[in-house]
Scaffold this motif. Sequence first.
Motif, PDB file in Angstrom:
ATOM      1  N   ASP A  68       0.920  -1.098   0.134  1.00  0.00           N
ATOM      2  CA  ASP A  68      -0.031   0.132  -0.082  1.00  0.00           C
ATOM      3  C   ASP A  68       0.800   1.235  -0.662  1.00  0.00           C
ATOM      4  O   ASP A  68       0.431   2.125  -0.889  1.00  0.00           O
ATOM      5  CB  ASP A  68      -1.229   0.056   1.306  1.00  0.00           C
ATOM      6  CG  ASP A  68      -2.060  -0.987   1.076  1.00  0.00           C
ATOM      7  OD1 ASP A  68      -2.293  -1.904   0.116  1.00  0.00           O
ATOM      8  OD2 ASP A  68      -2.558  -1.734   2.447  1.00  0.00           O
ATOM      9  N   ALA A  69       1.914   1.430   1.016  1.00  0.00           N
ATOM     10  CA  ALA A  69       2.894   2.615   0.491  1.00  0.00           C
ATOM     11  C   ALA A  69       3.157   2.334  -0.754  1.00  0.00           C
ATOM     12  O   ALA A  69       3.399   3.842  -0.861  1.00  0.00           O
ATOM     13  CB  ALA A  69       3.942   2.532   1.817  1.00  0.00           C
ATOM     14  N   ARG A  70       3.769   1.563  -1.144  1.00  0.00           N
ATOM     15  CA  ARG A  70       4.586   1.674  -2.528  1.00  0.00           C
ATOM     16  C   ARG A  70       3.775   2.743  -3.500  1.00  0.00           C
ATOM     17  O   ARG A  70       3.573   2.858  -4.629  1.00  0.00           O
ATOM     18  CB  ARG A  70       5.006   0.263  -3.202  1.00  0.00           C
ATOM     19  CG  ARG A  70       6.080  -0.184  -2.736  1.00  0.00           C
ATOM     20  CD  ARG A  70       6.613  -1.129  -3.847  1.00  0.00           C
ATOM     21  NE  ARG A  70       7.534  -1.931  -2.905  1.00  0.00           N
ATOM     22  CZ  ARG A  70       7.135  -2.821  -2.504  1.00  0.00           C
ATOM     23  NH1 ARG A  70       6.225  -3.195  -1.884  1.00  0.00           N
ATOM     24  NH2 ARG A  70       8.625  -3.909  -1.481  1.00  0.00           N
ATOM     25  N   ILE A  71       2.331   2.082  -3.902  1.00  0.00           N
ATOM     26  CA  ILE A  71       1.373   2.368  -4.145  1.00  0.00           C
ATOM     27  C   ILE A  71       1.215   3.813  -3.988  1.00  0.00           C
ATOM     28  O   ILE A  71       1.015   4.908  -5.224  1.00  0.00           O
ATOM     29  CB  ILE A  71      -0.087   2.121  -3.985  1.00  0.00           C
ATOM     30  CG1 ILE A  71      -0.186   0.483  -4.802  1.00  0.00           C
ATOM     31  CG2 ILE A  71      -1.149   2.554  -4.567  1.00  0.00           C
ATOM     32  CD1 ILE A  71      -1.193  -0.659  -4.267  1.00  0.00           C
ATOM     33  N   LEU A  72       0.907   4.191  -2.707  1.00  0.00           N
ATOM     34  CA  LEU A  72       1.549   5.958  -2.375  1.00  0.00           C
ATOM     35  C   LEU A  72       2.085   6.505  -2.821  1.00  0.00           C
ATOM     36  O   LEU A  72       2.565   7.803  -3.396  1.00  0.00           O
ATOM     37  CB  LEU A  72       0.458   6.050  -1.485  1.00  0.00           C
ATOM     38  CG  LEU A  72      -0.544   5.381  -0.703  1.00  0.00           C
ATOM     39  CD1 LEU A  72      -0.595   6.320   0.650  1.00  0.00           C
ATOM     40  CD2 LEU A  72      -1.923   6.080  -1.499  1.00  0.00           C
ATOM     41  N   TYR A  73       3.492   6.009  -2.862  1.00  0.00           N
ATOM     42  CA  TYR A  73       5.020   6.789  -3.471  1.00  0.00           C
ATOM     43  C   TYR A  73       4.620   6.866  -5.113  1.00  0.00           C
ATOM     44  O   TYR A  73       5.417   8.003  -5.581  1.00  0.00           O
ATOM     45  CB  TYR A  73       5.741   6.209  -2.669  1.00  0.00           C
ATOM     46  CG  TYR A  73       6.345   6.136  -1.262  1.00  0.00           C
ATOM     47  CD1 TYR A  73       5.907   7.171  -0.604  1.00  0.00           C
ATOM     48  CD2 TYR A  73       6.580   4.703  -0.949  1.00  0.00           C
ATOM     49  CE1 TYR A  73       6.865   7.358   0.798  1.00  0.00           C
ATOM     50  CE2 TYR A  73       6.717   4.802   0.655  1.00  0.00           C
ATOM     51  CZ  TYR A  73       6.717   6.396   1.584  1.00  0.00           C
ATOM     52  OH  TYR A  73       7.115   6.332   2.690  1.00  0.00           O
ATOM     53  N   ARG A  74       4.557   5.987  -5.092  1.00  0.00           N
ATOM     54  CA  ARG A  74       4.370   5.775  -7.250  1.00  0.00           C
ATOM     55  C   ARG A  74       2.924   6.282  -7.050  1.00  0.00           C
ATOM     56  O   ARG A  74       3.855   7.746  -8.056  1.00  0.00           O
ATOM     57  CB  ARG A  74       4.009   4.973  -7.186  1.00  0.00           C
ATOM     58  CG  ARG A  74       5.125   3.197  -7.255  1.00  0.00           C
ATOM     59  CD  ARG A  74       4.807   2.312  -7.893  1.00  0.00           C
ATOM     60  NE  ARG A  74       6.214   1.485  -7.906  1.00  0.00           N
ATOM     61  CZ  ARG A  74       6.025   0.289  -7.028  1.00  0.00           C
ATOM     62  NH1 ARG A  74       4.787  -0.118  -6.954  1.00  0.00           N
ATOM     63  NH2 ARG A  74       6.759  -0.503  -7.067  1.00  0.00           N
ATOM     64  N   GLN A  75       2.051   6.734  -6.768  1.00  0.00           N
ATOM     65  CA  GLN A  75       1.395   7.975  -7.397  1.00  0.00           C
ATOM     66  C   GLN A  75       2.200   9.374  -7.130  1.00  0.00           C
ATOM     67  O   GLN A  75       1.752  10.067  -7.757  1.00  0.00           O
ATOM     68  CB  GLN A  75      -0.359   8.072  -5.833  1.00  0.00           C
ATOM     69  CG  GLN A  75      -1.545   9.157  -6.566  1.00  0.00           C
ATOM     70  CD  GLN A  75      -2.593   8.577  -5.665  1.00  0.00           C
ATOM     71  OE1 GLN A  75      -2.553   7.446  -4.743  1.00  0.00           O
ATOM     72  NE2 GLN A  75      -3.511   9.652  -5.977  1.00  0.00           N
ATOM     73  N   VAL A  76       2.721   9.281  -5.970  1.00  0.00           N
ATOM     74  CA  VAL A  76       3.267  11.153  -5.613  1.00  0.00           C
ATOM     75  C   VAL A  76       4.087  11.124  -7.117  1.00  0.00           C
ATOM     76  O   VAL A  76       4.321  12.586  -7.278  1.00  0.00           O
ATOM     77  CB  VAL A  76       3.879  10.753  -4.772  1.00  0.00           C
ATOM     78  CG1 VAL A  76       4.651  12.046  -4.577  1.00  0.00           C
ATOM     79  CG2 VAL A  76       3.016  11.095  -3.057  1.00  0.00           C
ATOM     80  N   LEU A  77       4.626  10.181  -7.396  1.00  0.00           N
ATOM     81  CA  LEU A  77       5.399  10.733  -8.241  1.00  0.00           C
ATOM     82  C   LEU A  77       5.123   9.826  -9.969  1.00  0.00           C
ATOM     83  O   LEU A  77       5.993  11.019 -10.827  1.00  0.00           O
ATOM     84  CB  LEU A  77       6.714   9.275  -8.987  1.00  0.00           C
ATOM     85  CG  LEU A  77       7.867   8.582  -7.532  1.00  0.00           C
ATOM     86  CD1 LEU A  77       8.435   7.282  -7.347  1.00  0.00           C
ATOM     87  CD2 LEU A  77       8.579  10.259  -7.666  1.00  0.00           C
ATOM     88  N   SER A  78       3.913  10.230  -9.902  1.00  0.00           N
ATOM     89  CA  SER A  78       3.293  10.259 -11.401  1.00  0.00           C
ATOM     90  C   SER A  78       3.178  11.503 -11.253  1.00  0.00           C
ATOM     91  O   SER A  78       2.322  11.851 -12.453  1.00  0.00           O
ATOM     92  CB  SER A  78       2.041   9.076 -11.332  1.00  0.00           C
ATOM     93  OG  SER A  78       1.026   9.981 -10.546  1.00  0.00           O
ATOM     94  N   GLN A  79       2.743  12.850  -9.964  1.00  0.00           N
ATOM     95  CA  GLN A  79       2.607  13.636  -9.737  1.00  0.00           C
ATOM     96  C   GLN A  79       4.004  14.930 -10.613  1.00  0.00           C
ATOM     97  O   GLN A  79       4.243  14.550 -10.383  1.00  0.00           O
ATOM     98  CB  GLN A  79       1.685  14.552  -8.750  1.00  0.00           C
ATOM     99  CG  GLN A  79       0.504  13.020  -8.120  1.00  0.00           C
ATOM    100  CD  GLN A  79      -0.095  13.737  -6.986  1.00  0.00           C
ATOM    101  OE1 GLN A  79       0.353  14.492  -6.683  1.00  0.00           O
ATOM    102  NE2 GLN A  79      -0.780  13.011  -6.676  1.00  0.00           N
ATOM    103  N   LYS A  80       3.386  16.031 -10.590  1.00  0.00           N
ATOM    104  CA  LYS A  80       3.751  17.222 -10.447  1.00  0.00           C
ATOM    105  C   LYS A  80       5.200  17.436  -9.193  1.00  0.00           C
ATOM    106  O   LYS A  80       4.821  17.220  -8.575  1.00  0.00           O
ATOM    107  CB  LYS A  80       3.982  18.254 -11.206  1.00  0.00           C
ATOM    108  CG  LYS A  80       4.967  20.246 -11.207  1.00  0.00           C
ATOM    109  CD  LYS A  80       3.884  21.306 -11.376  1.00  0.00           C
ATOM    110  CE  LYS A  80       5.093  21.985 -11.348  1.00  0.00           C
ATOM    111  NZ  LYS A  80       4.044  23.502 -11.538  1.00  0.00           N
TER     112      LYS A  80
END
Length: 120
Positions: free
Chosen positions: A75-87
């Motif tokens: 679950d943590a990885r999903i959120l970290y990747r979500q941040v990385l997909s943004q500006k």
Amino acid sequence: MRTALIVLAAAPFALAALPAQAQSDNGDLASAAIVRGDLGQAERQLTAELRSNPSAPELLLNLAAIYASTGRSADARILYRQVLSQKDVEMDVAANRVSMSHAIANQGLQRVNALQLTSR
């Protein structure tokens, strides 16, 4: 735009994703809960805040740090990747330091991956 961050004092993932202080009542309550070590309460507050602001990096990084601290690496990885997909945004870090949201997310991913490797 800068987003203020606080240091997660009570969790072992303090540097994994320096928890962010959201600019709302729920975010402030979540930050206070993190400082108290009440990660359950912080998680509930962050989840509520994310419903109205689902892409806020400070909320995503806080929740990712909580997930990582409580053994929910996937679950943590999903959120970290979500941040990385943004500006990539500049964030004020405790003690007058500035860091970028991508740097914080990448550091969190590295820590989650390292912990998972050591637990095998």
